[in-house]
Design an enzyme around this catalytic site. Structure first.
Site, PDB file in Angstrom:
ATOM      1  N   GLN A 669       0.824  -1.214   0.000  1.00 30.25           N
ATOM      2  CA  GLN A 669       0.000   0.000   0.000  1.00 30.25           C
ATOM      3  C   GLN A 669       0.853   1.258   0.000  1.00 30.25           C
ATOM      4  OE1 GLN A 669      -3.470   0.516  -0.240  1.00 30.25           O
ATOM      5  NE2 GLN A 669      -3.085  -1.530  -1.016  1.00 30.25           N
ATOM      6  N   HIS A 672       1.686   3.060  -3.267  1.00 27.09           N
ATOM      7  CA  HIS A 672       0.650   3.711  -4.068  1.00 27.09           C
ATOM      8  C   HIS A 672       0.939   5.195  -4.248  1.00 27.09           C
ATOM      9  CE1 HIS A 672      -2.584   1.126  -5.381  1.00 27.09           C
ATOM     10  NE2 HIS A 672      -2.531   0.452  -4.242  1.00 27.09           N
ATOM     11  N   GLU A 738      -9.469   0.906   4.806  1.00 25.90           N
ATOM     12  CA  GLU A 738      -9.860   0.489   3.461  1.00 25.90           C
ATOM     13  C   GLU A 738      -9.571  -1.012   3.296  1.00 25.90           C
ATOM     14  OE1 GLU A 738      -8.690   1.530  -1.194  1.00 25.90           O
ATOM     15  OE2 GLU A 738      -7.336   2.057   0.436  1.00 25.90           O
ATOM     16  N   HIS A 739      -8.337  -1.407   3.568  1.00 29.33           N
ATOM     17  CA  HIS A 739      -7.941  -2.815   3.521  1.00 29.33           C
ATOM     18  C   HIS A 739      -7.556  -3.268   4.931  1.00 29.33           C
ATOM     19  CE1 HIS A 739      -6.772  -1.061  -0.458  1.00 29.33           C
ATOM     20  NE2 HIS A 739      -7.367  -2.162  -0.916  1.00 29.33           N
ATOM     21  N   ASP A 772      -6.787  -6.683  -4.963  1.00 30.16           N
ATOM     22  CA  ASP A 772      -6.567  -5.549  -5.850  1.00 30.16           C
ATOM     23  C   ASP A 772      -6.684  -5.947  -7.314  1.00 30.16           C
ATOM     24  OD1 ASP A 772      -6.304  -3.482  -4.119  1.00 30.16           O
ATOM     25  OD2 ASP A 772      -4.150  -3.198  -4.365  1.00 30.16           O
ATOM     26  N   HIS A 831     -54.949  13.707   0.452  1.00 33.40           N
ATOM     27  CA  HIS A 831     -54.506  12.327   0.551  1.00 33.40           C
ATOM     28  C   HIS A 831     -55.648  11.433   1.019  1.00 33.40           C
ATOM     29  CE1 HIS A 831     -50.500  14.025   0.224  1.00 33.40           C
ATOM     30  NE2 HIS A 831     -49.961  12.815   0.257  1.00 33.40           N
TER      31      HIS A 831
END
Length: 845
Positions: A669, A672, A738-739, A772, A831
């Site tokens: 990670q 990235h 996230e992961h 991924d 109504h």
């Protein structure tokens, strides 16, 4: 500037008004509502707090309250402890005479009264009187406010409205404008417009009561043109203004608008202001912001922005040279150098001069301060312990190791972290989202204004690609063997097949149908979102995997139009890997653009680019900010998948964890981007085990081609040591990664305790890389803690659900009376009547 004519007292109904009220001066917040109201105030807003606890007063002032409203008993308790200017004493009119002497130690009086008073009439000096009538009636209050100056009325927000004054509500604009006077025949007020970011005067305009009311309501720059009437700045040019504050001058005959200017600028001429170009700090800030966005590779400014060690060294060097300077000229010269490098640091972190000034203002409000001595290492340096000829490199805090040293994470033991410090461990190293939205606004507005031409210009500027068209349409050219080798093609095919299999399984194959009672059938069925946009980043890495993860569920869901946006290569072409995936997934249009400009083109559409209904995909903070901006614009009518940001991973490891595996997962990670964050939660790890993991991080990082990126990400990352699996999982659920990767003795059993995560990777042989690329799950996942509220992208993300109901005659006979009763209870007779007429018809049968 004069005291505002009224002080809004915030109550639970204030929500929609808070932003408008904060433009006009301080707001008064009861301490019980403070935690709810403060997050809704615009940055650097001024506020007072009303509290009944003497113990809280110092803390409230230290934390940003400009003044605190207390009662007389509290004033006596605080006597001599605080500056009187920061305290307002609340008294009843009947108490005033016998406590006047004690009120001299206060900076203000909040008087509960039936009538207006001035400080002079109350024989109070050096103080401001805030009037809170015990019975407030909107009728006539405007003239009362006007006649009671310089006193200030405390008005509950339940009494105020952004609409017109009525028998029950007072217009905010009418209250603010009550004391304003004009000596012009047309009744207009001269108005200076200044930059909230640097204080520079942008120009002089005129305001009317109607334009001020509109500006307060919209929080946008609205003025009165003497020729054309109401003038909404930027309505046609896109150079809009966000209003930060509106103030009157000391004579109440002129206005000052402090604004954040977007787009081409305020002046109709090609210059920054109506008074000419910027100078000094304002000019430097504007130049640095421009360089931040588009500094050429290899330039010195680009190096400063990308080489943290260089910039850090220059700041320290210039600070020392300033300290050594003696003459007036030398001090000015060295101070200018230090300001340049310090402001470069600020801009690189999304901090403006306005933010710095706000921090200074916040510091000035503190009433207790630390001793202020220098830290020991600097005292030793100045004291001569370090000889100039053998001066070492400046030490760097542990959280930021030297870039040529070990690739090392910061370590904390969770049990030793205080409750106040613990939330800081959950923070991500990202820029302020509001600041990023301000940065992308001009890009988005340019696409709206200039369409395809503006889009091509920005692609040339940012991607160095000169295009004849912004799009490519199918049939797309099949990449050759040399462009896309067979093994890569086969890998893409395998990943596509796995991801498609998993996402096909998620699709709803039949409507949901429930008979809620005899004769009443309710159904829910899915339909694809017709037009979707999928963003595939192409900055520091080519990501065909993202094209698969977004293209496959769009294809499976049955979306009619799929627009794939990705930055082109310098020759204008698209990477063959992404092009091949576009063919597999049935993409109907490729947009050759990246960044905020691509998001804007898909959101609003151009002559070439189809408008979409929902935008998907990860990206850097520019892309994320643009997605958040367009989803809140009703003109765009576009949704987004989630506010995704930089990638992140959290690994939970116990004594069974393989250090090689753990380090590889963290680095997968970290590579990235420099804003990625990785976290290791260690369960009762021995010092030897922890050292083995850290050693593997360093060894493996140095072998990576993207080691510089990984190193910068690791600097900001964290090892958290805990005593048990349950404690580690609690921290993970708070972080909401996230992961999430589980290296545990019983990884499978731990999954049931996971409440917040984008995707979970269970056991030593489930690396995050598989998710991924090719296992089948989707890798477009919520970041920044949004896994608490959002799911990762899936097939249903590309669909919406429609409900239906069908009633038989008998079903309506049974359900109808219930509906009539509820509709009548709510006062909605039409109504109820829609049911009655049918029941009446059925009764004839």
């Amino acid at each position: 500037m004069s005291t505002p004519p009224f002080l809004p007292l915030i109550d639970p109904t204030a929500g929609p008004l808070i932003r408008s009220l904060a433009l006009l001066g301080p707001v008064l917040i009861p301490s019980a509502l403070l935690s709810a109201v403060l997050p809704t105030l615009p940055p650097a807003s001024s506020y007072f707090v009303q509290t009944s606890s003497t113990d809280d007063v110092v803390s409230l002032l230290n934390n940003g309250a400009e003044k605190v409203v207390i009662d007389l008993g509290q004033l006596v308790e605080l006597s001599g402890q605080l500056s009187r200017e920061r305290l307002i004493v609340r008294v009843a009119e009947s108490e005033l005479e016998w406590v006047k002497g004690q009120l001299e130690s206060a900076g203000g009086v909040l008087l509960v009264s039936e009538q207006a008073h001035s400080p002079e009439s109350l024989a109070l000096t050096n103080t401001t009187v805030y009037l809170q009538p015990s019975q407030i009636r909107p009728e006539g209050l405007v003239s009362t406010i006007r006649s009671s100056r310089p006193s200030c009325f405390v008005l509950p927000t339940s009494l105020l409205t952004n609409g017109a004054t009525s028998s029950s509500h007072l217009s905010v604009a009418d209250a603010f404008l009550a004391p304003i006077i004009s000596d012009r025949p047309d009744g207009l007020f001269p108005t200076i417009v200044s930059s909230a970011e640097n204080g520079t005067a942008l120009g002089m305009v005129y305001s009317s009561r109607a334009s001020v009311a509109e500006a307060i309501k919209s929080c946008q720059g609205v003025y009165q043109s003497r020729k054309h009437g109401l003038w909404r700045k930027g309505e046609t040019s896109g150079a809009v203004q966000d209003v930060v504050s509106i103030r009157t001058d000391c004579d109440s005959d002129a206005l000052l608008f402090s604004v954040i200017q977007h787009g081409s600028g305020f002046c109709h001429l090609p210059q920054a202001t109506c008074f000419g170009e910027l100078s000094g700090l304002a000019r430097l800030e504007t130049t640095l912001k421009s360089r931040w966005e588009s500094a050429p590779e290899g330039s010195y400014t680009k190096r400063l922005f990308t080489d943290d060690k260089l910039l850090r060294s220059k700041i320290m060097e210039e600070a020392e040279e300033l300290c050594d300077a003696q003459s007036r000229e030398e001090v000015a010269f060295e101070a200018a150098d230090l300001v340049y490098f310090a402001l470069t640091r600020c801009i690189s972190k999304g901090v403006s001069l306005r933010d710095v000034e706000a921090a200074l203002d916040a510091k000035s409000l503190k009433v207790t301060r630390r001793k202020g001595d220098a830290k020991p290492k600097w005292e030793a340096k100045v004291g001569g312990d370090v000889k100039p000829e053998s001066k070492p490199t400046e030490p760097v805090p542990a959280a930021f190791p030297e870039s040529d040293g070990a690739v090392k994470m910061r370590t904390v033991t969770l049990a030793s972290v205080s409750p106040e410090e613990k939330p800081k461990l959950l923070l991500r190293p990202v820029l302020n989202s509001l600041a990023m939205i301000d940065k992308v606004k001009p890009i988005v507005e340019r696409v709206r204004r200039e369409g395809d031409e503006g889009l091509r210009a920005m692609t040339k500027q940012f991607d160095r690609a000169e295009l004849s068209s912004n799009i490519a349409l199918p049939p797309f050219a099949t990449p050759s063997e040399s462009q896309l080798p067979a093994d890569v093609r086969q890998a893409i095919d395998q990943a596509y097949a796995n991801v498609k299999a998993f996402h096909v399984a998620q699709a709803e194959t039949a409507p949901l149908s429930v008979e809620t009672m005899p004769g009443v059938v309710c159904s829910r069925f899915s339909r694809p979102i017709a037009r979707v946009g999928v963003y595939v980043p192409g900055g520091t890495a080519i990501l065909p995997s993202t094209a698969i993860m977004l293209g496959v569920p769009a294809q499976v869901a049955g979306c009619k139009e799929i627009v794939l946006a990705t930055p082109p290569r310098p020759d204008g072409s698209i990477s063959p890997e992404v092009l091949y995936v576009a063919q597999l997934t049935g993409v109907t249009c490729i947009l050759k653009a990246g960044g905020a400009q691509a998001v804007a083109a898909m959101a609003y559409g151009t002559k070439e680019v189809p408008k979409v209904d929902k935008i998907f995909g990860p990206g850097n903070q520019w892309v994320t900010a643009a997605k958040m901006l367009v989803q809140n614009d009703t003109d765009a009518l576009v949704a987004i998948d989630m506010p995704a940001g930089p990638s992140e991973v959290l690994v939970i490891a116990d004594h069974t964890a393989n250090p090689v595996f753990v380090a590889s997962d963290l680095l997968s990670q970290a590579e990235h981007g420099t804003d990625s964050q990785v976290v290791l939660v260690g369960i009762n790890l021995t010092s030897a085990h922890l050292e083995a993991i850290e050693q593997q991080i360093d060894v493996q990082a140095r072998a990576l081609p993207r080691v510089k990126i990984a190193r910068e990400a690791i600097k900001k990352s964290l090892i958290v040591l805990v005593d048990s699996v349950d404690e580690g999982i609690r921290f993970s659920n708070e972080y909401a990664p996230e992961h999430l990767i589980l290296h545990l003795e019983n990884s499978s059993g731990a999954v049931e305790k996971i409440d917040n995560a984008g995707s979970v990777f269970v056991g030593p042989f489930s690396p995050e890389s598989c998710g991924d690329y090719a296992s089948g799950t989707n890798h477009t996942l919520p970041t920044n803690g949004f896994a608490r509220q959002f799911s990762g992208v899936n097939t249903l993300s590309f669909q919406k659900h429609i409900t239906s109901q069908e009633l038989t005659a008998d079903g309506l006979r049974k359900l109808g009376p219930t509906v009539v009763t509820l509709a009548e209870r709510e006062g909605l007779e039409a109504h109820a009547n829609a049911v009655r007429v049918r029941l009446a018809e059925l009764s004839k049968a």
